[in-house]
Design a protein around this motif. Structure first.
Motif, PDB file in Angstrom:
ATOM      1  N   LEU A 120     -66.307  68.737  51.395  1.00  0.00           N
ATOM      2  CA  LEU A 120     -65.857  67.151  51.982  1.00  0.00           C
ATOM      3  C   LEU A 120     -65.313  66.243  50.459  1.00  0.00           C
ATOM      4  N   LYS A 121     -65.252  65.933  50.645  1.00  0.00           N
ATOM      5  CA  LYS A 121     -64.623  64.930  49.925  1.00  0.00           C
ATOM      6  C   LYS A 121     -65.823  63.090  49.846  1.00  0.00           C
ATOM      7  N   MET A 178     -63.201  61.669  45.530  1.00  0.00           N
ATOM      8  CA  MET A 178     -64.283  62.399  43.825  1.00  0.00           C
ATOM      9  C   MET A 178     -64.548  63.904  45.576  1.00  0.00           C
ATOM     10  N   ASP A 179     -64.031  64.833  44.398  1.00  0.00           N
ATOM     11  CA  ASP A 179     -64.636  66.403  45.142  1.00  0.00           C
ATOM     12  C   ASP A 179     -66.349  66.340  45.243  1.00  0.00           C
ATOM     13  N   TYR A 182     -68.773  64.012  42.298  1.00  0.00           N
ATOM     14  CA  TYR A 182     -69.107  63.189  43.263  1.00  0.00           C
ATOM     15  C   TYR A 182     -70.730  63.782  42.981  1.00  0.00           C
ATOM     16  N   LYS A 183     -71.474  64.703  42.412  1.00  0.00           N
ATOM     17  CA  LYS A 183     -72.872  65.319  41.749  1.00  0.00           C
ATOM     18  C   LYS A 183     -72.775  64.557  40.334  1.00  0.00           C
ATOM     19  N   ALA A 184     -72.187  64.670  39.764  1.00  0.00           N
ATOM     20  CA  ALA A 184     -72.028  63.502  38.273  1.00  0.00           C
ATOM     21  C   ALA A 184     -71.752  62.334  38.845  1.00  0.00           C
ATOM     22  N   LYS A 185     -71.362  61.896  39.655  1.00  0.00           N
ATOM     23  CA  LYS A 185     -71.331  60.459  39.478  1.00  0.00           C
ATOM     24  C   LYS A 185     -73.591  60.055  40.114  1.00  0.00           C
ATOM     25  N   ILE A 186     -73.707  60.592  40.562  1.00  0.00           N
ATOM     26  CA  ILE A 186     -75.364  60.229  41.810  1.00  0.00           C
ATOM     27  C   ILE A 186     -76.147  61.289  40.357  1.00  0.00           C
ATOM     28  N   GLY A 187     -75.404  61.868  39.505  1.00  0.00           N
ATOM     29  CA  GLY A 187     -77.363  62.637  38.797  1.00  0.00           C
ATOM     30  C   GLY A 187     -77.736  63.720  39.337  1.00  0.00           C
TER      31      GLY A 187
END
Length: 90
Positions: free
Chosen positions: A7-8, A79-80, A84-89
């Motif tokens: 997903l994006k 975002m890939d 996205y994982k980096a954005k939400i920690g």
């Protein structure tokens, strides 16, 4: 946390799944929905009777709208899964 790689994702926590010339849009929890890219809404998920369906299967049957993007390439600006994982920690 489950963040599907196919997903994006948007900065506003919507996800986008491309199938042919259409894109399915949803959120991982109940929230206001923003359009991730310009396009025409062609279908609402009539199977969603309440928010529990969105939370139970957010990346599958919990999609909210189906859109026909104006420009499919715009989805590539989202975002890939790793970003996205980096954005939400996660």
């Amino acid at each position: 946390m489950n963040i599907p790689a196919n997903l994006k994702y948007t900065q506003d926590d919507e996800w986008v799944r491309v199938e042919g010339e259409f894109a399915f849009v949803g959120v991982k929890t109940v929230a206001d929905l923003l359009m991730p890219v310009k396009g025409e809404v062609v279908e609402f998920n009539a199977a969603l009777e309440d928010a529990s369906a969105i939370n139970a299967d957010p990346y599958g049957n919990g999609w909210i709208i189906k859109i026909k993007p104006e420009n499919m390439a715009d989805i590539n600006t989202l975002m890939d899964a790793e970003a996205y994982k980096a954005k939400i920690g996660a």
